[in-house]
Design a protein around this motif. Sequence first.
Motif, PDB file in Angstrom:
ATOM      1  N   THR A  54       0.847  -1.195   0.000  1.00  0.00           N
ATOM      2  CA  THR A  54       0.000   0.000   0.000  1.00  0.00           C
ATOM      3  C   THR A  54       0.880   1.242   0.000  1.00  0.00           C
ATOM      4  O   THR A  54       1.832   1.332   0.767  1.00  0.00           O
ATOM      5  CB  THR A  54      -0.913   0.010   1.232  1.00  0.00           C
ATOM      6  OG1 THR A  54      -1.745  -1.159   1.201  1.00  0.00           O
ATOM      7  CG2 THR A  54      -1.787   1.255   1.235  1.00  0.00           C
ATOM      8  N   THR A  55       0.540   2.194  -0.870  1.00  0.00           N
ATOM      9  CA  THR A  55       1.376   3.378  -1.035  1.00  0.00           C
ATOM     10  C   THR A  55       0.617   4.655  -0.717  1.00  0.00           C
ATOM     11  O   THR A  55      -0.625   4.697  -0.765  1.00  0.00           O
ATOM     12  CB  THR A  55       1.896   3.476  -2.475  1.00  0.00           C
ATOM     13  OG1 THR A  55       0.776   3.538  -3.375  1.00  0.00           O
ATOM     14  CG2 THR A  55       2.745   2.272  -2.835  1.00  0.00           C
ATOM     15  N   ASN A  56       1.355   5.685  -0.366  1.00  0.00           N
ATOM     16  CA  ASN A  56       0.791   7.024  -0.289  1.00  0.00           C
ATOM     17  C   ASN A  56       1.866   8.025  -0.695  1.00  0.00           C
ATOM     18  O   ASN A  56       3.063   7.749  -0.551  1.00  0.00           O
ATOM     19  CB  ASN A  56       0.210   7.343   1.088  1.00  0.00           C
ATOM     20  CG  ASN A  56       1.257   7.493   2.155  1.00  0.00           C
ATOM     21  OD1 ASN A  56       1.787   6.516   2.639  1.00  0.00           O
ATOM     22  ND2 ASN A  56       1.562   8.732   2.526  1.00  0.00           N
ATOM     23  N   TYR A  57       1.413   9.152  -1.215  1.00  0.00           N
ATOM     24  CA  TYR A  57       2.302  10.138  -1.798  1.00  0.00           C
ATOM     25  C   TYR A  57       1.958  11.548  -1.317  1.00  0.00           C
ATOM     26  O   TYR A  57       0.792  11.865  -1.042  1.00  0.00           O
ATOM     27  CB  TYR A  57       2.182  10.132  -3.327  1.00  0.00           C
ATOM     28  CG  TYR A  57       2.600   8.834  -3.982  1.00  0.00           C
ATOM     29  CD1 TYR A  57       1.678   7.827  -4.219  1.00  0.00           C
ATOM     30  CD2 TYR A  57       3.924   8.628  -4.365  1.00  0.00           C
ATOM     31  CE1 TYR A  57       2.062   6.633  -4.814  1.00  0.00           C
ATOM     32  CE2 TYR A  57       4.318   7.446  -4.963  1.00  0.00           C
ATOM     33  CZ  TYR A  57       3.388   6.458  -5.184  1.00  0.00           C
ATOM     34  OH  TYR A  57       3.766   5.279  -5.774  1.00  0.00           O
ATOM     35  N   ASP A  82       1.101  15.296  -2.112  1.00  0.00           N
ATOM     36  CA  ASP A  82       0.330  15.839  -3.232  1.00  0.00           C
ATOM     37  C   ASP A  82       1.234  16.392  -4.327  1.00  0.00           C
ATOM     38  O   ASP A  82       0.909  16.314  -5.514  1.00  0.00           O
ATOM     39  CB  ASP A  82      -0.606  16.942  -2.729  1.00  0.00           C
ATOM     40  CG  ASP A  82      -1.773  16.406  -1.929  1.00  0.00           C
ATOM     41  OD1 ASP A  82      -2.394  17.188  -1.190  1.00  0.00           O
ATOM     42  OD2 ASP A  82      -2.065  15.196  -2.026  1.00  0.00           O
ATOM     43  N   LYS A 103       2.339  13.367  -6.665  1.00  0.00           N
ATOM     44  CA  LYS A 103       1.370  12.412  -7.200  1.00  0.00           C
ATOM     45  C   LYS A 103       1.323  12.479  -8.714  1.00  0.00           C
ATOM     46  O   LYS A 103       1.280  13.555  -9.298  1.00  0.00           O
ATOM     47  CB  LYS A 103      -0.022  12.689  -6.616  1.00  0.00           C
ATOM     48  CG  LYS A 103      -0.214  12.195  -5.206  1.00  0.00           C
ATOM     49  CD  LYS A 103      -1.625  12.497  -4.690  1.00  0.00           C
ATOM     50  CE  LYS A 103      -1.789  12.014  -3.258  1.00  0.00           C
ATOM     51  NZ  LYS A 103      -3.126  12.352  -2.719  1.00  0.00           N
TER      52      LYS A 103
END
Length: 120
Positions: free
Chosen positions: A56-59, A61, A64
């Motif tokens: 699971t990834t998050n970036y 803003d 992105k």
Amino acid sequence: QVQLVESGGGLVQPGGSLRLSCAASGSIFSINAMAWYRQAPGKQRELVAAITSGGTTNYADSVKGRFTISRDNAKNTVYLQMNSLKPEDTAVYHCNADVNVGRRVTYNYWGQGTQVTVSS
């Protein structure tokens, strides 16, 4: 003892690409989350992207659609593919990892950083 060693930084023109790598070595039982942070001159260190052991990834803003984080659990390595680079991406990029060094013993580690400079 655990070491994180980054590589892949350098000088690139605006619009170009770079791929950063961070390899963890040492007394590793397993690795939970891995992440990339960056720090530009005169600014606070900020999270760029993170990835869990399950993928699971998050970036941030600001990156992105341009940056992609990935990992190879067998190699204890995390990558950051950076495309469409902008001058404001210029910073020292640091790898971070939550490493399980034994049963129920987890430490957070930082790499020494790799310079990314985006300039024409």
